[in-house]
Write an enzyme that holds these catalytic residues in place. Structure first.
Site, PDB file in Angstrom:
ATOM      1  N   HIS A  10       0.817  -1.217   0.000  1.00  0.00           N
ATOM      2  CA  HIS A  10       0.000   0.000   0.000  1.00  0.00           C
ATOM      3  C   HIS A  10       0.854   1.272   0.000  1.00  0.00           C
ATOM      4  O   HIS A  10       0.771   2.083  -0.916  1.00  0.00           O
ATOM      5  CB  HIS A  10      -0.920   0.006   1.226  1.00  0.00           C
ATOM      6  CG  HIS A  10      -1.826  -1.176   1.299  1.00  0.00           C
ATOM      7  ND1 HIS A  10      -2.707  -1.488   0.275  1.00  0.00           N
ATOM      8  CD2 HIS A  10      -2.004  -2.124   2.244  1.00  0.00           C
ATOM      9  CE1 HIS A  10      -3.382  -2.575   0.607  1.00  0.00           C
ATOM     10  NE2 HIS A  10      -2.970  -2.985   1.784  1.00  0.00           N
ATOM     11  N   CYS A  42      -6.477  -6.744   2.915  1.00  0.00           N
ATOM     12  CA  CYS A  42      -7.745  -6.626   3.627  1.00  0.00           C
ATOM     13  C   CYS A  42      -8.864  -7.373   2.904  1.00  0.00           C
ATOM     14  O   CYS A  42      -9.964  -7.534   3.450  1.00  0.00           O
ATOM     15  CB  CYS A  42      -8.125  -5.161   3.813  1.00  0.00           C
ATOM     16  SG  CYS A  42      -8.008  -4.174   2.316  1.00  0.00           S
TER      17      CYS A  42
END
Length: 442
Positions: A10, A42
């Protein structure tokens, strides 16, 4: 200018894309030990549970896309040594086992985190797995096909999402945690009690307040999980105990918290000039307390990675801190939280008060309406809001984003009572439930 980036999930992806756009003349080299980049971890539970059918949708970049920006991405390259003073690094090509040396003018550390793996007796048995990256998720899916009894160790977000996914796929599931409540870092007892009943009503066995002491197996495969209070048969075990920063490369070179999280300032600068850090590898200011804290969330990582690029040449945009805002959907319940819980605030020695309301999300004259429970935590003396939790079958989670902004801006619970929110019977009541909470706080 030579920019070296270590790690590309990320924070790394955000830093790279923005740096390549802002500094097109720079020579940017990315070192990534895995065979993929930018995986949305996630989404693992959604992938494992079959909600996400195409795993490629969980990737938002690739070496090819970065190459279009002029970035050189060295996949399966593990950085094994860094000298932040002399600006050199040593890298091992994991395909050829050859080492190479490189230099940098600016270094961006986005090494992320890695699951905590306690050395419990029997932990090396087959079918004891971690849940962090794309390869982990594929292994979990493959192993779960034949497994009938699955034990998940760790009742945080990932653990909860996995037990739900396994149960919905017809597995016999047990959730173990050493604390006496699930999601205890995110929610107070009135929310976790209700959530635990929801899990149990769907057939998930909860083994809380007990610690795993050993794993037992047959023919090299796990068959049993032994805790301080019982034994649980298992064909498959997933460890979701938590994460620690992957920062061993920089010990003794950069200022860190006790857990190894690199301390950065508001411009993502470390204690060493020209060395920046972002994402799960570092600690940032937690606005409810005003102190540095380790809060590994994808949202924090993306913001921090973007700011690294913006501040690489000079400090331009300061990070506003974080509230640790997050949400989860468990069966038909939508849950969101921001800032401190009452329990965590009290554990820190803070003098706090709370207001809890149970409302309907829409006027009762509408054909349908849902219950909503909202709890707001605020300082007793200053009445500054420091946290909130919400739960409802209606998706009202964005309201917690609103309170996150209130915390960031140091608003009081009394001010919350009079914030301007629109009214329309399809969506809410004349007094929005956020207003109601503020008005009821006395």
């Amino acid at each position: 200018m030579k920019i070296a980036v270590i790690g590309c999930t990320h924070a790394g992806t955000a830093a790279i894309v923005n740096a390549a756009t802002l500094y097109p003349e720079a020579e940017i080299t990315v070192y990534e030990r895995n065979d993929n980049i930018s995986f949305l971890s996630c989404g693992i539970a959604l992938y494992v549970g079959g909600v996400v059918k195409d795993a490629q949708g969980l990737f938002y970049s690739s070496p090819e896309k970065l190459a279009e920006l002029g970035v050189q991405t060295k996949m399966r390259h593990d950085v094994i040594a860094v000298d932040t003073v002399n600006k050199t690094l040593r890298v091992r090509n994991l395909e050829t086992n050859e080492d190479l040396e490189d230099t940098f003018d600016k270094l961006i550390i986005t090494t992320g985190s890695w699951p905590i793996l306690p050395k419990i007796e029997g932990w090396q048995l087959d079918n004891i797995l971690l849940s962090k990256n794309f390869n982990h998720s594929n292994t979990i899916i493959e192993k779960a096909k034949e497994a009938k009894r699955i034990v998940v160790v760790g009742a945080g977000y990932i653990g909860i999402e996995l037990v739900e996914a396994f149960e919905m796929n017809g597995k016999q599931v047990t959730l173990i945690d050493s604390t006496d409540r699930i999601l205890n870092k995110y929610l107070d007892p009135e929310f976790t009690n209700q959530t635990e009943e929801l899990l149990k009503s769907n057939g998930i066995e909860l083994a809380l307040g007990q610690t795993v002491t050993r794993f037992e197996g047959t023919d090299g495969k796990v068959t049993k999980v032994v805790t301080t209070k019982g034994e649980f048969e298992a064909d498959l075990v997933i460890l979701c105990i938590g994460f620690r920063p992957a920062t061993d490369l920089f010990k003794g070179q950069l200022n860190m918290m006790d857990n190894g999280a690199i301390i950065v300032d508001a411009y993502m600068r470390t204690s060493q000039p020209d060395v920046y850090a972002a994402g799960d590898s570092c600690a940032i200011v937690y606005n409810p307390t005003g102190k540095h804290a380790y809060i590994p969330l994808a949202t924090n990582a993306v913001r921090m990675g973007t700011l690294v690029a913006r501040n690489l040449m000079e400090p331009k945009i300061a990070y506003m801190g974080t509230q640790g805002t997050s949400g989860i959907k468990i069966y038909d319940e939508n849950i969101a939280t921001t800032g401190l819980t009452e329990t965590s605030a009290q554990d820190m020695g803070m003098n706090v008060k709370t207001v809890t309301i149970q409302e309907h999300d829409r006027p009762e004259f509408m054909p349908t309406f849902e219950d909503v429970t909202l709890k707001v935590v605020y300082e007793a003396d200053s009445r500054r809001i420091v946290g909130a939790q919400l739960m409802s079958k209606a998706d009202l989670t964005q309201s917690v984003n609103t309170i996150s902004v209130c915390i960031q801006n140091k608003m009081t619970v009394d001010q919350l009572g009079f914030v301007d929110f629109f009214f329309q019977p399809h969506y809410n009541k004349p007094w929005n439930f956020l207003n109601t909470a503020g008005l009821q706080a006395k």
